[in-house]
Design an enzyme around this catalytic site. Structure first.
Site, PDB file in Angstrom:
ATOM      1  N   ILE A 183       0.825  -1.199   0.000  1.00  0.00           N
ATOM      2  CA  ILE A 183       0.000   0.000   0.000  1.00  0.00           C
ATOM      3  C   ILE A 183       0.868   1.262   0.000  1.00  0.00           C
ATOM      4  CG2 ILE A 183      -0.247   0.308   2.519  1.00  0.00           C
ATOM      5  CD1 ILE A 183      -3.027   0.498  -0.106  1.00  0.00           C
ATOM      6  N   ARG A 200       3.361   1.942  -1.814  1.00  0.00           N
ATOM      7  CA  ARG A 200       3.679   2.377  -3.175  1.00  0.00           C
ATOM      8  C   ARG A 200       2.598   3.297  -3.731  1.00  0.00           C
ATOM      9  NH1 ARG A 200       7.921  -0.545  -5.283  1.00  0.00           N
ATOM     10  NH2 ARG A 200       7.945  -2.699  -4.601  1.00  0.00           N
ATOM     11  N   ASP A 201       1.382   3.042  -3.307  1.00  0.00           N
ATOM     12  CA  ASP A 201       0.235   3.723  -3.902  1.00  0.00           C
ATOM     13  C   ASP A 201      -0.263   4.885  -3.038  1.00  0.00           C
ATOM     14  OD1 ASP A 201      -1.728   3.827  -5.963  1.00  0.00           O
ATOM     15  OD2 ASP A 201      -3.179   3.078  -4.523  1.00  0.00           O
ATOM     16  N   LEU A 202       0.309   4.971  -1.846  1.00  0.00           N
ATOM     17  CA  LEU A 202      -0.277   5.862  -0.834  1.00  0.00           C
ATOM     18  C   LEU A 202      -0.323   7.322  -1.281  1.00  0.00           C
ATOM     19  CD1 LEU A 202      -1.441   5.377   1.936  1.00  0.00           C
ATOM     20  CD2 LEU A 202       0.779   5.864   2.917  1.00  0.00           C
ATOM     21  N   ASP A 229      -0.275   8.540  -4.267  1.00  0.00           N
ATOM     22  CA  ASP A 229      -1.217   8.737  -5.356  1.00  0.00           C
ATOM     23  C   ASP A 229      -2.604   9.001  -4.804  1.00  0.00           C
ATOM     24  OD1 ASP A 229       0.061   8.819  -7.677  1.00  0.00           O
ATOM     25  OD2 ASP A 229      -0.433   6.788  -8.360  1.00  0.00           O
TER      26      ASP A 229
END
Lengths: 106, 692
Positions: A60, A62-64, A66
Site C-alpha cells: 500500500i 507504493r500507492d499511498l 497517489d
C-alpha cells in the site's frame, strides 16, 4: 476440459482440489462483504472488487501518495487538496520512510 | 458618449468592489441579514445558544428569526456535529477551546439533534461496529455515499432539500474526484456506456455524447437522484421531530439498571449499572459485571444523554482494565437501553449490552445456563429479573410445553434459581420464560443434539499493524448449532445453542496458485480464538514486498459428548424428472451430520468432507448417510456429485429415537478472515467528553 477425465488417484485429487477451490472463490465473490469495507470501486481500499485482498495495490505504501495527492480515498487516506496539505512532509518516499507516515484524526 | 459609458463602467466596478467589503463588514457585526421571502418560507431551527452564534456568525448568516445559514437546516448525531466542528476549526481556524467545543456539541446534539427513531437508524455508526451489513440498502445510495464511508454516517443526518443539495456541492469542492468516482453513476462516456464505439462514426458518437450531456443537465446524475430521495426520507422537519419537540423534557436515568451482555470470545456477562445524576443530562456511572468464568469487571465513568435518548459515556477500571466507550439508546418507555461498550485501536473489541431499569415491578430479563438438552433432569438455571416476591413458587414460572419447573428458590428480588426437567417429548427451539402474569422474552433454548458447529463471525476482518499503525485484532467463537424443525442442516431455521470451547488454527484460503497468505498474515491463539495480525509495512520476503495482508480460513475443532439422534430425510411426495426424487441432491441436507462419529479427517484428505458447514450461501449438500453405518468412501467435492449415485440414496424414514445414548463426536468448522491494510484517516476517533 470437460472431456478430460482423471484416471489415477493423484489426478482425481487434483481435479477435486481445483473444483473445490474454484467453488470457494466463486462463493466469496458472490457474497456481500460486511464490515465497513468499501467494495464499490475496483479495487477498493480494504477489499478488492471480489471481496478479497489479492486485487489491492500492494504494498500500500507504493500507492499511498497517489491516493493522497489525487484525493482518491479521502475517507481512508488524508487528502492533500483540502484537509491535510502538509501530511506528506514528514515522509518523502513512503516505500523507504514508511515508518514516518502518520495517522490523522479528522 | 464615450465618457458617459466609461463613467458607468467605473461606477459599476466601484460598486462591485465595495459589495464584498460590505459583506465582510456585515458578517462580524451581529446585525441580522435582511431576510428574503424565500428564507421565510424555508423552515429552519433557530439557534439559541450564544456561544454557537458568536463563534459561527463570521461565516454563517443569521436572520431576524435566529436561523443561521446551513446550521439551522440540518440535524445530526453528536458524532456528526463533532466532525463538523472539527472541520471548521481545521479549515477556517475557528477559535475554540475544548470546553467550548463540548458545549457546542452538546447544544447542537440536543437542539439540532436526532429523535430516537432517527438515531436508531444509523446507530451502528456510532457504536463503531466492525460487523454489520448495508447490503439491503438502496443500491444507488450505497454506490453514491458508501463508496467512501459507511451509510451509517448518512443515516445519522436530517436535512431539508436545499441542504442535501449543498452537501453534494461541499463534497465536490473538497473532493473533486468524487464526481466521477461516485456521483455520476454508470459511466456516460466510457466503456460501460453501451455505445458501440467500433461501428460508429465520430460524428455519431459526438451526437450521442451531446444528447447524454443534455439529459444529465436536465435529469441530474445519480447523486441528485439519491439526494432527492434523502430529502423525502430524512427531512429536517420530520414527524418524529415535531412530536419530540413539543414533548421534550429531561429524561431521568438515575437508578440501578440490570445489565446483560455478550462479548465475542469471552461469553456472556451479567451485572448492574448504577447511574447517579450530576447535572442536567450529565451522569456518573458505576458498572459491576461478572463474566461466565466468574471474573468481575468494575468500571466507573461519566456520560451524557443527548436529545433525550442517546447515551454517550466513557468508563475506566481501577487497575489496568481498559477504558471503554459507551453508546446506548434508551427505549421509548425509558425502562431499557441497548448498545455497545467498546475499546481497541479500531474499536473492534466490544460488549453488546442490554439494560433494564430496576423498578420493583415483576419482569423477566435474562437466564443463565439457558441451553437445555432434551431430555434432561434437574437442571439448574438462574432467572434474572426484577420484583420477584418472597412467596413465589415453582408453579409461578412457565417454561413452555415439555419443561417442568420442580423447584424455585428466590435468591433476591432480582434473582431466582429454578430446577427444571425437560421431557423427551419436548420440542427443540427457543422458549419464553414467563412469571405469573408477566410474559418474558425468548431466553431458553432446547436442543436434542448438536448437529454442527459454526464459527462466528463467519467473515472476520483484521488490519495489519503494531509497528507504526495500530493493529486491528479479531476474535472468533464457536457456536453449537441444531438443525431446526425442518431436519436439514445449514438451512434458515437452524438455531444456535451455545458457545462451545474449541481449538483454533489457520488454513490457507486458496485463491491463486501457490497462495501463501497463511505464512504472513498473523497468528491465532489456539485456545482463545484471538487473531493477532502481523506487522504493518512492506514485507521484503513477499512478492512485490507486499504487506502482510491476505485471506485465510479460521478453523475451529472440538469434541463434544452429544445425544445420538439420527438425522431423517422426508420422503419425496412425487417422483421428479427421470423418475428420481425431486431435487434429490439439494434436499439431501438432512443427510450425514458433519463429524458424525468419524473423527477428524486425515490431514491430506483435501476438503474437510462432512466436517464443516459450507460457506454461505450453502453449496451442494452431503449425501444422506445413516449414523452408525460403515463410513462411505470419500465423496466427490461439492458440485461434483455423480447423478447416477442419487437413486441409490434412498430417503430415510425416521427411526425410533435413542434418547439416552450419548456419544463423543468431533466437530470442525471454518470461517474466513480477511487481513487488510490500515486506515490512515481515523474519523472514528471522536473525543466527545474526552476529559470527563
Amino acid at each position: 476440459m470437460k472431456h478430460i477425465q482423471p484416471v489415477n488417484r493423484k489426478a482425481k485429487r487434483l481435479a477435486e482440489w481445483v473444483a473445490g477451490s474454484r467453488d470457494e472463490v466463486r462463493a466469496l465473490q458472490d457474497t456481500d462483504t460486511p464490515f465497513g469495507c468499501t467494495t464499490v470501486f475496483a479495487p477498493g481500499w480494504e477489499v478488492d472488487s471480489g471481496g478479497g485482498t489479492h486485487g489491492l495495490c500492494q504494498p500500500i505504501e507504493r500507492d499511498l501518495y497517489d491516493c493522497y495527492h489525487s484525493c482518491y480515498w479521502p475517507a481512508q487516506v488524508p487528502d492533500g487538496l483540502t484537509n491535510w496539505p502538509s501530511w506528506a512532509e514528514s515522509c518523502g518516499a513512503p516505500m523507504n520512510d514508511w515508518k514516518n507516515i502518520d495517522l490523522v484524526f479528522p | 458618449m464615450f465618457n458617459r459609458r466609461s463613467s458607468q463602467v467605473l461606477l459599476l466596478l466601484a460598486f462591485a468592489l465595495t459589495v464584498p467589503f460590505q459583506a465582510q463588514e456585515r458578517r462580524p457585526s451581529r446585525a441580522p441579514a435582511p431576510s428574503s421571502s424565500t428564507a421565510k418560507d424555508r423552515p429552519g431551527i433557530p439557534v439559541t445558544n450564544q456561544l454557537v452564534i458568536d463563534r459561527c456568525k463570521a461565516c454563517h448568516d443569521i436572520d431576524e428569526e435566529g436561523r443561521m445559514s446551513r446550521i439551522s437546516y440540518m440535524r445530526k448525531s453528536p458524532e456528526g456535529w463533532e466532525i463538523s466542528i472539527k472541520r471548521m476549526v481545521r479549515l477556517y481556524e475557528v477559535p475554540l477551546v475544548p470546553s467550548e467545543a463540548r458545549e457546542m456539541v452538546r447544544y447542537l446534539s440536543n437542539d439540532h439533534g436526532l429523535t430516537r427513531s432517527e438515531a436508531a437508524r444509523g446507530l451502528y455508526e456510532a457504536e463503531r461496529r466492525v460487523h454489520w451489513s448495508e447490503a439491503d440498502r438502496d443500491q444507488d445510495l450505497r454506490k453514491t455515499c458508501g463508496a467512501c464511508h459507511t451509510l451509517g454516517r448518512v443515516l445519522s443526518q436530517q436535512r431539508d432539500g436545499k441542504e442535501w443539495k449543498l452537501l453534494k456541492a461541499t463534497h465536490l469542492a473538497f473532493f473533486p474526484l468524487a464526481d466521477f468516482q461516485a456521483f455520476r453513476g454508470r459511466s456516460m462516456f466510457g466503456r460501460d456506456s453501451g455505445i458501440d464505439f467500433e461501428n460508429m462514426t465520430e460524428a455519431e458518437i459526438e451526437e450521442i455524447f451531446e444528447q447524454r450531456r443534455r439529459e444529465a443537465r436536465r435529469k441530474g446524475d445519480r447523486a441528485d437522484k439519491v439526494l432527492r430521495a434523502l430529502a423525502k426520507s430524512q427531512p429536517l422537519m420530520s414527524e418524529s421531530w415535531k412530536s419530540w419537540s413539543v414533548n421534550r423534557r429531561s429524561v431521568p436515568l438515575e437508578g440501578t439498571w440490570a445489565v446483560k451482555g455478550h462479548e465475542v470470545g469471552q461469553g456472556d456477562l451479567f451485572g448492574k449499572l448504577v447511574i447517579r445524576k450530576e447535572s442536567d443530562d450529565a451522569y456518573v456511572t458505576e458498572w459491576q459485571l461478572t463474566r461466565a468464568d466468574g471474573t468481575s469487571l468494575t468500571r466507573r465513568g461519566k456520560g451524557l444523554l443527548y436529545a433525550g435518548y442517546s447515551w454517550r459515556g466513557r468508563a475506566s477500571g481501577d487497575g489496568d482494565g481498559e477504558t471503554w466507550r459507551e453508546v446506548l439508546l434508551l427505549n421509548e418507555s425509558w425502562d431499557g437501553m441497548s448498545g455497545r461498550l467498546f475499546w481497541g485501536a479500531y474499536n473492534e473489541i466490544g460488549i453488546d449490552v442490554e439494560l433494564m431499569r430496576l423498578t420493583g415491578t415483576p419482569r423477566i430479563f435474562a437466564v443463565q445456563n439457558g441451553a437445555l438438552p432434551i431430555p434432561s433432569e434437574s437442571v439448574r438455571i438462574t432467572v434474572l429479573g426484577d420484583g420477584f416476591p418472597e412467596d413465589l413458587e415453582a408453579d409461578d414460572f412457565s417454561l413452555g410445553q415439555g419443561v417442568t419447573v420442580k423447584a424455585a428458590t428466590r435468591e433476591g428480588p432480582d434473582r431466582v434459581v429454578l430446577i427444571v426437567d425437560v421431557s423427551v417429548e419436548a420440542k427443540g427451539g427457543r422458549r419464553k420464560v414467563s412469571f405469573r402474569a408477566t410474559p418474558g422474552p425468548d431466553l431458553l433454548v432446547l436442543y436434542d443434539t448438536v448437529d454442527y458447529i459454526k464459527v462466528e463471525p463467519g467473515r472476520g476482518l483484521s488490519r495489519v499493524g503494531g509497528r507504526t499503525m495500530p493493529a486491528q485484532t479479531e476474535r472468533f467463537e464457536a457456536w453449537s448449532m441444531n438443525r431446526g424443525p425442518d431436519g436439514r442442516l445449514y438451512t434458515e431455521d437452524d438455531y444456535p445453542i451455545e458457545v462451545v470451547p474449541a481449538k483454533w488454527s489457520l488454513e490457507e484460503f486458496p485463491i491463486r496458485e501457490n497462495d501463501d497468505d497463511v505464512r504472513f498474515v498473523g497468528r491465532i491463539d489456539p485456545d482463545t480464538g484471538v487473531f493477532t495480525p502481523a506487522l504493518d509495512g512492506p514485507n521484503p520476503e513477499r512478492k512485490y514486498e507486499a504487506n502482510n495482508v491476505g485471506e485465510v480460513y479460521v478453523v475451529a475443532e472440538t469434541e463434544l459428548e452429544v445425544r445420538d439422534v439420527p438425522l431423517t430425510r422426508k420422503a419425496p411426495t412425487k417422483p421428479g424428472k427421470w423418475g428420481k426424487p425431486p431435487e434429490a441432491g439439494r434436499t439431501g441436507r438432512g443427510g450425514r451430520r458433519p463429524g458424525a462419529g468419524e473423527g477428524n479427517p486425515p490431514p491430506d484428505s483435501g476438503a474437510e468432507e462432512g466436517h464443516e458447514p459450507p460457506p454461505s450461501p450453502p453449496t451442494e449438500p452431503h449425501p444422506a448417510h445413516p449414523v452408525g453405518a460403515p463410513p462411505r468412501p470419500p465423496e466427490p467435492p461439492r458440485g461434483e456429485e455423480n447423478p447416477e449415485e442419487k437413486p441409490a440414496r434412498k430417503p430415510l424414514v425416521a427411526p425410533s429415537p435413542k434418547p439416552l445414548v450419548k456419544v463423543k463426536r468431533s466437530f470442525r468448522a471454518r470461517g474466513r478472515l480477511i487481513v487488510t491494510v490500515p486506515i490512515y484517516a481515523r474519523w472514528d476517533r471522536l473525543d466527545w467528553n474526552e476529559d470527563r
